[in-house]
Design an enzyme around this catalytic site. Structure first.
Site, PDB file in Angstrom:
ATOM      1  N   GLY A 199      -3.409  -8.732  -2.014  1.00  0.00           N
ATOM      2  CA  GLY A 199      -3.195 -10.182  -2.052  1.00  0.00           C
ATOM      3  C   GLY A 199      -3.273 -10.786  -3.432  1.00  0.00           C
ATOM      4  N   GLU A 200      -3.997 -10.173  -4.328  1.00  0.00           N
ATOM      5  CA  GLU A 200      -4.263 -10.834  -5.601  1.00  0.00           C
ATOM      6  C   GLU A 200      -3.630 -10.192  -6.818  1.00  0.00           C
ATOM      7  OE1 GLU A 200      -8.547 -12.787  -5.082  1.00  0.00           O
ATOM      8  OE2 GLU A 200      -8.065 -11.133  -3.770  1.00  0.00           O
ATOM      9  N   PRO A 202       5.851  -2.450   4.815  1.00  0.00           N
ATOM     10  CA  PRO A 202       6.619  -2.734   3.599  1.00  0.00           C
ATOM     11  C   PRO A 202       7.105  -4.181   3.516  1.00  0.00           C
ATOM     12  CG  PRO A 202       7.388  -0.704   4.649  1.00  0.00           C
ATOM     13  CD  PRO A 202       6.425  -1.343   5.602  1.00  0.00           C
ATOM     14  N   GLY A 236      -1.300 -15.930   6.386  1.00  0.00           N
ATOM     15  CA  GLY A 236       0.081 -15.737   5.942  1.00  0.00           C
ATOM     16  C   GLY A 236       0.293 -14.361   5.344  1.00  0.00           C
ATOM     17  N   THR A 237      -0.824 -13.625   5.228  1.00  0.00           N
ATOM     18  CA  THR A 237      -0.778 -12.327   4.559  1.00  0.00           C
ATOM     19  C   THR A 237      -0.057 -11.262   5.368  1.00  0.00           C
ATOM     20  OG1 THR A 237      -2.830 -11.764   5.660  1.00  0.00           O
ATOM     21  CG2 THR A 237      -3.012 -12.755   3.479  1.00  0.00           C
ATOM     22  N   GLN A 268       3.738 -10.257  -0.016  1.00  0.00           N
ATOM     23  CA  GLN A 268       2.476 -10.512  -0.707  1.00  0.00           C
ATOM     24  C   GLN A 268       2.643 -10.352  -2.216  1.00  0.00           C
ATOM     25  OE1 GLN A 268      -0.001 -12.103   0.445  1.00  0.00           O
ATOM     26  NE2 GLN A 268      -1.565 -10.615   0.952  1.00  0.00           N
ATOM     27  N   ARG A 321      -1.913   3.066   0.222  1.00  0.00           N
ATOM     28  CA  ARG A 321      -0.839   3.049   1.208  1.00  0.00           C
ATOM     29  C   ARG A 321      -0.410   1.620   1.514  1.00  0.00           C
ATOM     30  NH1 ARG A 321       0.210   6.782   4.848  1.00  0.00           N
ATOM     31  NH2 ARG A 321      -1.899   7.552   5.164  1.00  0.00           N
ATOM     32  N   GLY A 329      -9.660  -8.299   2.909  1.00  0.00           N
ATOM     33  CA  GLY A 329      -9.562  -8.561   4.341  1.00  0.00           C
ATOM     34  C   GLY A 329      -9.091  -7.347   5.111  1.00  0.00           C
TER      35      GLY A 329
END
Ligand code: FES
Ligand code: FES
Lengths: 700, 200
Positions: free
Chosen positions: A665-666, A592, A470-471, A598, A588, A512
């Site tokens: 992601g985090e 967008p 889903g990222t 995310q 970078r 990832g």
């Protein structure tokens, strides 16, 4: 031979590109683990249903399948005596049905196979299990703790620097508090699931996983198979947030079930309730934080001593105190981790393990220090900005925390904020604002292999066994490949999500895209070196990225600043967060649109953790009682108001990756709960040090 | 015990024998192969299984298939042109709500998405028909409730999104409702400047 990737110029990167799989998703055609049919080779599947232990510790005396087998449609019942044997049983979370031991309530003690889901579910209810129960421990409070050999992600258990005792003895200002975060469950919307087929030679798993290759690599030796005998496919995964980063027991149950019925596919979906025992969670943490400072807020010493719990059957220690090692400058610091081994479910990764609970503690403590020193919370952080990484002494790759704070302050309208708490009221609502810093390390995983093939006519096929949970990986990897190749994104066919593609590491650790993208860039450069700018159709190169960022010479991290405005009802304590702003520096931004989503997703989960999420375990029985989405609250539409995200301009970091981006992601979940708790204090003067920040804290 | 029922799903009629314990969701997913509706909880707590049942949004995990003999169901797949023909997959015009979800990135993993989209289609229709919600001031407003942000958030709250795509979903529903689109993504602005992304 190209040994290492070199930086790539951006053309598509940084610009909009539609999500490659958007249409499949909005039309409902995207296929998740339970949705593969005859055209994928899943014909007339059996349904598997898990039977879970009702004791927390002891032995299975007898599994009586008679009533279940008598139920129409039930085919078989696997238990610890009848299930296929594993070649390796060292991992007690995964080595299910191999012996009579029970190590947690909810452990898989039998699997029912039936012709239909209805029969399987009823069959599972009819399996009678007799136990020899032993006393168990399921509460961190008062439990004996120990120092593990290392903590998650291989960090040192304890790390100290300088003379901490002297720092505190001489300090003008000291903050000394205990902070806690509760058990939390990842709760992706797609429950963990796998469809498995053993054809007598090969095992195929359609799995809901963040790492197809890791599942194959973990399961092959346990099942006594060659890695090449296992195929794992994950074309679509309905979220994971860490819980699908490592295989868990239900996937092994699906594999064992399939081995027991050669030629017949088996579908196994973990129920929402079962997920609370079987698919990982963030452990409860308790941090004792001490800050020693000069009157102007300059830190003299930092201490964070973190305690958490793990399962007695498998150790996992949340690295709660690691951010305290690098976040702020101080001549002395001490950080420790201790863990208690309990007879409970196995904790694992949940979005930003370590940083999420650790930075909650640190950033609330910093807010307390700011007030104690009468320094603005942003200025306090500026004053404690380290020139180099305090832990390694290495220079930063690209630390732009102060810019994030300053840009955020400007956009949020921080200037003129009253420093004292409880001074702004709007009708029946107390209003307050808060800030917290965010950080996340730039992890980079070696061993990713990509294959790039010329299809002729300037088109290319790029394959790597990565997973898009889903990222947006399926979209941004195309952009990275296109720019490395110097072609339009439309000229790139990307193939991911399958062990048929070359080896790739997990969609996790915000590593990832960085790790896979590096391998793709390196392979493209290999292709160019071997075959030139216009390779014939069919020509291909394969390369493995073993190195890129110089971790020995640089401290690689991302940073951000989170601002929150909260309103707290003076009579009911109801807390609303009308505004949340995150400003990030993460290198970078490749796409967008997907990047924004995310960051939003991280902020929403951070808000959710701030206000709602808490898994309540009953220590008498050892299981989580809030085991569904009605009692384990996650943020819904009505909870999420004005969320804004921004990233710093000109943020390209080719020290981290050849395409200049770092993982995103985090970091969105880090610091968010602290910003909300700090705003709640600013609104009311009530300091909440234990998540979640619930209404009862404000009712006076 | 099995019972024969007929369901019309995305325009095609299916007659099948179902176990009387079968939920409508399992009949769709496991028997008919209509997997657009998702199973997120099986307990009416997440909204992933939402379809349009006889024109209104409905949780299929909380319905027994045998109770819906003869009913007409539209899933997210059925909102698209002639989606019943798999050969035409991807070729048909998207429903305006589906297009709005694409335009505003109202999803990440996509698992809650078919349910969100069916729910949004239901919300637009309910508002047109004057159904009030918990946050509607005037319960007798009659036709056309104005879909403010607060109304949209309230009415969509039965659909959880763990990916946290709520900002994009709100924008999508606003666009589909014919309102000024976008607090988040402006679909017309396809070259984004890095500096000022985000909703305001
Ligand atoms: S699956 Fe029906 S509401 Fe969750
Ligand atoms: S898009 Fe993943 S749960 Fe909503």
């Amino acid at each position: 031979m190209t040994q290492q990737a070199t930086p790539v110029e951006a053309r598509s990167m940084g610009t909009h590109l539609d999500r490659a799989d958007g249409r499949e998703k909005v039309t409902g055609h995207a296929r998740y683990a339970m949705e593969h049919g005859a055209d994928d080779g899943v014909e007339a599947p059996l349904t598997a249903w898990l039977v879970q232990s009702t004791i927390a510790r002891g032995r299975v005396v007898r599994v009586d399948p008679a009533a279940a087998l008598a139920h129409p449609g039930v085919v078989s019942v696997l238990d610890h005596e009848s299930a296929p044997r594993l070649a390796d049983t060292e991992d007690r979370e995964l080595a299910i049905l191999q012996d009579d031991r029970v190590g947690l309530r909810g452990q898989i003690v039998a699997v029912v196979l039936a012709e239909t889901p209805e029969a399987a579910r009823e069959g599972a209810r009819l399996v009678h299990v007799a136990y020899d129960e032993e006393p168990h421990r399921a509460s961190l409070e008062g439990a004996e703790t120990y120092a593990p050999e290392s903590v998650n992600a291989g960090h040192e258990t304890d790390w100290a620097d300088g003379d901490v005792a002297a720092a505190f003895a001489g300090a003008a200002v000291v903050v000394d508090q205990r902070y806690s975060t509760p058990h939390e469950h990842n709760s992706p919307m797609e429950p963990h699931a796998a469809t498995a087929l053993w054809d007598g030679e090969r095992l195929t798993l359609w799995d809901s996983t963040q790492a197809v290759h890791a599942v194959a690599k973990t399961f092959a030796p346990m099942l006594g198979l060659e890695a090449a005998q296992i195929t794992v496919r994950a074309p679509y995964v309905g979220g994971g947030f860490g819980s699908k980063g490592l295989p868990h027991a239900p996937e092994m149950a699906a594999a064992l079930a399939a081995l027991s019925v050669p030629g017949r596919p088996v579908k196994l979906a973990v129920t929402r309730q079962q997920m609370f025992a079987l698919t990982g969670y963030r452990t409860e943490t308790v941090s004792h934080v001490r800050l020693a400072a000069e009157p102007d807020g300059r830190l003299l010493g930092i201490e964070q001593h973190a305690v958490s719990q793990t399962s007695a059957i498998k150790e996992f220690t949340e690295q709660t105190a690691t951010a305290a090692r690098m976040m702020y400058a101080a001549p002395a610091r001490a950080t420790t981790h201790r863990v208690a081994a309990l007879d409970v479910a196995v904790p694992s990764w949940m979005r930003a393990p370590g940083e999420m609970p650790g930075m909650f503690a640190q950033e609330v403590a910093m807010d307390e220090l700011a007030f104690a020193c009468e320094v603005d919370p942003i200025e306090l952080r500026v004053r404690n900005e380290p020139d180099a990484d305090p832990e390694t002494g290495n220079p930063w790759n690209n630390r732009r925390l102060v810019e994030c704070l300053e840009r955020g302050a400007e956009r949020f309208g921080w200037a003129g904020r009253p420093s004292a708490p409880g001074t702004v009221q709007d009708g029946d609502w107390w209003v307050g604002t808060g800030v917290a810093a965010a950080t996340y390390p730039t992890l980079w995983m070696p061993g990713n292999t990509a294959r790039v093939e010329s299809l002729g006519g300037g088109r290319y096929a790029v394959s790597i066994g990565a997973v898009d949970i889903g990222t947006g990986a399926r979209t941004v990897l195309v952009q990275i490949a296109a720019d490395a190749l110097g072609v339009d994104p439309a000229a790139v066919d990307l193939h991911i999500g399958d062990t048929d593609q070359p080896a790739a590491t997990v969609a996790g650790g915000s590593a990832g895209t960085g790790s896979w993208g590096t391998a793709i860039v390196q392979t493209v450069q290999q292709l160019r070196a071997d075959h030139g700018e216009h390779p014939d159709a069919g020509v291909a190169s394969t390369a493995t990225a073993e190195a890129y960022p110089d971790m020995d010479r640089y401290a690689l991290h991302s940073f951000g600043a989170v601002f929150a405005e909260v309103r707290i009802h003076r009579w009911t304590g109801e807390l609303r967060a009308p505004r949340l702003l995150g400003v990030y520096s993460s290198g970078r931004v490749v796409n967008p649109m997907t990047a924004r989503s995310q960051f939003y997703g991280g902020l929403v989960m951070g808000l959710s953790g701030a206000l709602f999420e808490e898994s309540v375990r009953d220590p008498r029985f050892g299981h989580v009682v809030t085991q569904d989405l009605a009692t384990y609250h996650v943020a819904s539409h009505a909870d999420v108001h004005g969320i804004e995200v921004e990233w710093l301009a000109d943020d390209t970091d080719t020290l981290a990756t050849p395409f200049g981006g770092r993982g995103i992601g985090e970091i969105g979940i880090v610091g968010t709960a602290a910003a909300v708790a700090n705003a709640a204090w600013h609104a009311t003067g009530i300091r909440v040090r234990d998540l979640p920040v619930t209404a009862d804290r404000f009712v006076r | 015990m099995d019972t024969s029922i007929t369901l019309t799903v995305d325009g095609s009629e299916h007659t099948l024998d179902v176990d009387t314990r079968t939920t409508l969701l399992d009949a769709l997913r496991e028997r008919i192969g209509a997997t657009a509706p998702k199973k997120g909880c099986d307990h009416g707590q997440c909204g992933s299984c939402t379809v349009l049942l006889e024109g209104r949004r409905h949780l299929t995990c909380l319905a027994l298939a045998v109770a819906h003999d003869g009913d007409e169901i539209v899933t997210a797949a059925g909102l698209t042109g002639s989606a019943a023909d798999p050969a035409s997959r991807g070729e048909d015009a998207l429903h305006p709500v589906q297009q709005a979800f694409l335009d505003h990135d109202g999803y990440q993993c996509g698992y809650c998405t078919p349910g969100q989209i069916c729910s949004a289609v239901g919300v637009l229709d309910e508002a047109k028909q004057g159904h009030p919600s918990h946050v509607t001031d005037d319960l007798e407003v009659g036709g056309d409730v104005e879909l403010t942000d607060e109304e949209i958030r309230e009415r969509m709250s039965g659909n959880l999104c763990r990916c946290g795509a709520y900002v994009g979903i709100l924008d999508a529903v606003r666009q589909a409702a014919g309102q000024t689109p976008g607090r988040g993504v402006d679909p017309a602005r396809h070259t984004h400047d890095h500096e000022t992304e985000g909703a305001r």
